[in-house]
Write an enzyme that holds these catalytic residues in place. Structure first.
Site, PDB file in Angstrom:
ATOM      1  N   ALA A  13       0.792  -1.228   0.000  1.00  0.00           N
ATOM      2  CA  ALA A  13       0.000   0.000   0.000  1.00  0.00           C
ATOM      3  C   ALA A  13       0.822   1.275   0.000  1.00  0.00           C
ATOM      4  O   ALA A  13       0.291   2.356  -0.227  1.00  0.00           O
ATOM      5  CB  ALA A  13      -0.939   0.010   1.216  1.00  0.00           C
ATOM      6  N   ARG A  18      10.657   7.849  -1.532  1.00  0.00           N
ATOM      7  CA  ARG A  18      12.095   7.923  -1.805  1.00  0.00           C
ATOM      8  C   ARG A  18      12.454   7.421  -3.204  1.00  0.00           C
ATOM      9  O   ARG A  18      13.575   7.626  -3.674  1.00  0.00           O
ATOM     10  CB  ARG A  18      12.872   7.137  -0.750  1.00  0.00           C
ATOM     11  CG  ARG A  18      12.793   7.751   0.647  1.00  0.00           C
ATOM     12  CD  ARG A  18      13.319   6.808   1.717  1.00  0.00           C
ATOM     13  NE  ARG A  18      14.715   6.453   1.498  1.00  0.00           N
ATOM     14  CZ  ARG A  18      15.341   5.475   2.145  1.00  0.00           C
ATOM     15  NH1 ARG A  18      14.675   4.730   3.029  1.00  0.00           N
ATOM     16  NH2 ARG A  18      16.614   5.219   1.910  1.00  0.00           N
ATOM     17  N   THR A  84       1.632  -0.863   9.512  1.00  0.00           N
ATOM     18  CA  THR A  84       1.567  -2.250   9.061  1.00  0.00           C
ATOM     19  C   THR A  84       0.466  -3.049   9.750  1.00  0.00           C
ATOM     20  O   THR A  84      -0.181  -3.899   9.136  1.00  0.00           O
ATOM     21  CB  THR A  84       2.922  -2.933   9.296  1.00  0.00           C
ATOM     22  OG1 THR A  84       3.313  -2.725  10.661  1.00  0.00           O
ATOM     23  CG2 THR A  84       3.988  -2.349   8.384  1.00  0.00           C
ATOM     24  N   GLY A 141      15.172  -2.677  14.187  1.00  0.00           N
ATOM     25  CA  GLY A 141      14.728  -3.143  15.486  1.00  0.00           C
ATOM     26  C   GLY A 141      15.460  -4.406  15.874  1.00  0.00           C
ATOM     27  O   GLY A 141      15.656  -5.307  15.048  1.00  0.00           O
ATOM     28  N   ASN A 360       9.171 -21.876 -46.418  1.00  0.00           N
ATOM     29  CA  ASN A 360      10.249 -20.885 -46.488  1.00  0.00           C
ATOM     30  C   ASN A 360       9.646 -19.495 -46.697  1.00  0.00           C
ATOM     31  O   ASN A 360       8.849 -19.292 -47.619  1.00  0.00           O
ATOM     32  CB  ASN A 360      11.195 -21.217 -47.634  1.00  0.00           C
ATOM     33  CG  ASN A 360      12.394 -20.285 -47.670  1.00  0.00           C
ATOM     34  OD1 ASN A 360      13.402 -20.515 -47.011  1.00  0.00           O
ATOM     35  ND2 ASN A 360      12.296 -19.206 -48.439  1.00  0.00           N
ATOM     36  N   SER A 406       8.228 -13.000 -56.085  1.00  0.00           N
ATOM     37  CA  SER A 406       8.874 -11.902 -55.365  1.00  0.00           C
ATOM     38  C   SER A 406       8.226 -10.570 -55.737  1.00  0.00           C
ATOM     39  O   SER A 406       7.898 -10.323 -56.898  1.00  0.00           O
ATOM     40  CB  SER A 406      10.366 -11.858 -55.718  1.00  0.00           C
ATOM     41  OG  SER A 406      11.015 -13.013 -55.266  1.00  0.00           O
ATOM     42  N   ARG A 423       1.749  -8.449 -58.927  1.00  0.00           N
ATOM     43  CA  ARG A 423       2.546  -7.250 -59.161  1.00  0.00           C
ATOM     44  C   ARG A 423       2.222  -6.720 -60.554  1.00  0.00           C
ATOM     45  O   ARG A 423       1.777  -7.443 -61.437  1.00  0.00           O
ATOM     46  CB  ARG A 423       4.037  -7.573 -59.044  1.00  0.00           C
ATOM     47  CG  ARG A 423       4.524  -8.657 -59.976  1.00  0.00           C
ATOM     48  CD  ARG A 423       5.893  -9.165 -59.580  1.00  0.00           C
ATOM     49  NE  ARG A 423       6.359 -10.203 -60.497  1.00  0.00           N
ATOM     50  CZ  ARG A 423       7.276 -11.098 -60.203  1.00  0.00           C
ATOM     51  NH1 ARG A 423       7.822 -11.096 -59.002  1.00  0.00           N
ATOM     52  NH2 ARG A 423       7.673 -11.989 -61.082  1.00  0.00           N
TER      53      ARG A 423
END
Length: 447
Positions: A13, A18, A84, A141, A360, A406, A423
């Site tokens: 939370a 920092r 906490t 602590g 391919n 192609s 094409r």
């Protein structure tokens, strides 16, 4: 996996001021995933009955991230961050009726190991505090122990010189019987300078009530918390070092391990070969015997045995490469399945495609999968041959053993065994090239 029924509460939370960031601290990434993902992954190894993540700052973003990381996890909201103990109190209603061990973890503490968590889960004491021998105890602590276990937790500011000399310190991680945790969290007070409810008061309440309180210890590195960008970068270095070493020990060959970057869930099989400067994002599996050549980026993909990728290739989420597939340089694949033996040599984009066995794909091929609104699929059968510079305008299919010329733009389905030419007819203008160049040079000279 623990033998004791376990529920996890992950505290996520805090803002993390920092970090100097608008992003909630637990969403900063380590090993390719948010920090909180490490705590969730560690806890899941215990096969917990329930997982509760307490979100507060940036709760909507944290909740969304948790839903992706662990869809079964539940979210408890802590609108005000009052300590906490207060955070745990928000989670307890979601495990009402649970009988077993509750372990409280932190979303910014990514390295706690499975053995440590198992020790917390299976310890016979009523309340267990996770401690470690600190090289520099600093302002931690102190844990004061005696013949009957943990006697008290003394905060640095309250400790005398003899107590400050103790190197056994509190990590903040705690495990307790569920019923006792409910009882003692309800008794927490906030008569302190910050006006907050501290989980660290629970062991003292439990001991005063005659319950057994003990300490489990772990290596200091397991308790590393992330509070700054510097600590995040140091944690990343530690994570990568461990991941590289683990891969080497598992039989992976890396030509330059220091340049390979792993994610939390990267899976690489034995005898795979990884070249230098390879980056693994989340969700990657590379099977045994596959090879990833230098300068590749992989994320959310699967590479089967015998396949080769790269150099300079990118596999995006949903890329599935079958056995002995070859993906060459400057190829990008996304949300596509390449069957066994497919070859995609170079300079190609395959998105939302299904490519049949032994097909391919020529250089410069593009599956034109996006029409500006929706994505569409391209399907290519087995043993097909796609000529270089083919544009496959999806949705479209190319049959088995079919070919494309192609430079073709394929807008209609191609039957099995057919040759597709899409094409414009070539027109030659005799002498025009010379006359055109002379005219251009003349114009340039006049200018």
């Amino acid at each position: 996996m623990s033998e004791t029924p376990v529920a996890l509460i992950v505290l996520a939370a805090g803002q993390g001021s920092r970090m100097q960031s608008d992003l909630p601290k637990v969403l900063h990434r380590l090993g390719g995933v948010p920090l909180v993902g490490h705590a969730l992954a560690a806890g899941r190894r215990l096969d917990p009955a329930q997982v509760i993540v307490v979100a507060g700052h940036g709760a909507e973003s944290v909740s969304a991230a948790v839903a992706k990381l662990d869809p079964e996890a539940q979210i408890a909201l802590q609108p005000e961050q009052l300590g906490t103990g207060h955070a745990v109190a928000q989670a307890l209603p979601l495990i009402e009726g649970f009988e077993g061990r509750v372990i409280v973890l932190y979303g910014d503490t990514p390295f706690i190991g499975e053995d440590t968590l198992t020790a917390l889960a299976d310890h016979p004491a009523d309340v267990i505090v996770l401690g470690f021998e600190a090289a520099d105890p600093g302002r931690y602590g102190r844990l004061v122990t005696g013949p009957e276990g943990l006697e008290r937790i003394v905060e640095y500011k309250d400790a005398d010189e003899a107590t400050r000399a103790i190197r056994l310190v509190n990590s903040g991680v705690l495990a307790a019987d569920a019923a006792l945790l409910r009882r003692f969290v309800a008794q927490l007070g906030n008569d302190n300078a910050a006006g907050e409810y501290y989980l660290t008061d629970v062991p003292g309440l439990a001991r005063a009530a005659g319950h057994r309180v003990e300490v489990v210890t772990c290596d200091e590195a397991e308790t590393l918390g992330i509070n700054t960008r510097t600590e995040l970068s140091e944690a990343e270095a530690l994570f990568q070092t461990r991941a590289r070493q683990r891969a080497l020990e598992d039989g992976v060959t890396m030509s330059d391990p220091a340049t390979v970057w792993f994610a939390l869930d990267t899976v690489i099989g034995r005898d795979a070969i990884i070249g230098q400067n390879v980056v693994f994002g989340p969700g990657v599996t590379v099977e045994s015997g596959a090879e990833i050549l230098p300068f590749c980026h992989l994320e959310g993909c699967h590479v089967s045995s015998g396949a080769t990728v790269g150099p300079f290739a990118r596999l995006r989420p949903g890329a599935e490469l079958g056995g002995d597939v070859h993906v060459g340089n400057f190829v990008e694949i996304k949300n596509s399945v390449l069957d066994e033996g497919v070859k995609v040599g170079h300079l190609t984009y395959l998105g939302d495609a299904e490519i049949g066995k032994a097909t391919n794909i020529g250089a410069g091929t593009v599956t034109c999968n996006y029409d500006g609104v929706s994505k569409h699929r391209t399907r290519i059968g087995a043993n097909a041959f796609i000529g270089s510079d083919t544009m496959l305008v999806a949705p479209v299919s190319v049959g088995a053993r079919a070919m494309t010329g192609s430079g073709s733009v394929i807008t209609m389905d191609v039957p099995d065994d057919a040759l597709a030419l899409g094409r414009a007819p070539q027109v030659n203008k005799p002498g025009l090239a010379t006359r055109l160049m002379e005219a251009l040079r003349l114009r340039k000279g006049k200018a």
